[in-house]
Scaffold this active site. Structure first.
Site, PDB file in Angstrom:
ATOM      1  N   ASN A  87       0.804  -1.218   0.000  1.00 28.73           N
ATOM      2  CA  ASN A  87       0.000   0.000   0.000  1.00 28.73           C
ATOM      3  C   ASN A  87       0.842   1.275   0.000  1.00 28.73           C
ATOM      4  OD1 ASN A  87      -2.560   1.636   0.795  1.00 28.73           O
ATOM      5  ND2 ASN A  87      -1.121   2.059   2.456  1.00 28.73           N
ATOM      6  N   TYR A 153       4.968   9.389 -11.120  1.00 26.59           N
ATOM      7  CA  TYR A 153       3.901   8.614 -10.473  1.00 26.59           C
ATOM      8  C   TYR A 153       3.177   7.738 -11.489  1.00 26.59           C
ATOM      9  CZ  TYR A 153      -0.001   7.590  -7.347  1.00 26.59           C
ATOM     10  OH  TYR A 153      -0.938   6.945  -6.572  1.00 26.59           O
TER      11      TYR A 153
END
Length: 259
Positions: A87, A153
């Site tokens: 995560n 990203y």
């Protein structure tokens, strides 16, 4: 009986906005939870809040030795590792590719991609020792299309998709399932606070109003899907991807005028 009784779940970035939601839900479902992260204050506080069956371990996901220590802690404290949730993630400040410095590029890929790779690499033997288990990688809808000014990203989350599928192929015969969830815009500090080096947060220039479900997602929306994919209910699912974005990728839901 709870879905995760007698199982141990390691969640990276486990004290963050989405991570803490995941940790609390697994714990409520009977799991032993190992909260991995670099913020010892928040991680230890969450473990103390949950009490029994919760343990904090410092985990720098970019460091293989740190991963080995975290997985070892899970097995030492609880006996097995049954589920890994990759995560942890970081966002880059929004700038065009030509203005993105290499250090920023490397940092984002180190955490989001190399961190996921190392988690799979180090956790796989432990999951095999537990006679199987599940890995769920948290991706992003930015890994499903281009997004201007977020090249590091976007690239990291695109790569997580291929890594998920490859790991699913390699580990399936060991009864280790590997899947990915791609959240859209979820109401956490990740969205409401500027990334390091940025002056504006994503929420400052995003409105869900035009989309099919006109609200921001909540961490619990992602958590509910995560619990399913990590559980035996999803025993025939591996190498798959699940988008949870309220219809963001569908585009604006234009309403026709009614006569």
């Amino acid at each position: 009986m709870n879905r995760f009784d007698d199982q141990t779940v390691l969640v990276t970035g486990g004290a963050g906005g989405q991570g803490s939601s995941h940790v609390r839900a697994f714990h409520a479902e009977g799991a032993n939870v190992v909260i991995g992260g670099i913020d010892a204050g928040r991680g230890a506080a969450l473990a103390d809040e949950l009490g029994s069956r919760a343990h904090f371990t410092r985990l720098d996901v970019t460091d293989e030795g740190s991963w080995s220590a975290a997985v070892g802690a899970a097995e030492s404290v609880y006996g097995t590792l049954d589920v890994l949730v990759n995560n942890a993630g970081v966002q880059n400040p929004p700038v065009p590719i030509e203005s993105t410095d290499q250090a920023t590029w490397s940092r984002i890929l180190d955490v989001n991609l190399t961190g996921t790779f190392l988690g799979i690499k180090v956790a796989a033997p432990a999951l095999r020792r537990a006679a199987g288990g599940a890995i769920v990688n948290i991706g992003s809808t930015m890994g499903l299309g281009g997004t201007a000014h977020y090249a590091p990203y976007v690239a990291s989350k695109w790569a997580v998709r291929g890594l998920t599928q490859t790991a699913g192929l390699e580990l399936g015969r060991d009864r280790i399932r590997v899947n990915a969830i791609h959240p859209g815009v979820i109401a956490t500090p990740f969205i409401h606070e500027p990334a390091a080096g940025a002056t504006a947060a994503i929420a400052d220039f995003y409105s869900p109003e035009p989309f099919a479900i006109p609200r921001l997602g909540e961490p619990a929306d992602v958590t509910r899907l995560l619990l399913f994919l990590a559980s035996s209910e999803a025993s025939f699912i591996t190498g798959s991807e699940y988008v949870i974005d309220g219809g963001l990728l569908l585009g604006p839901a234009l309403q026709a005028a009614v006569a």
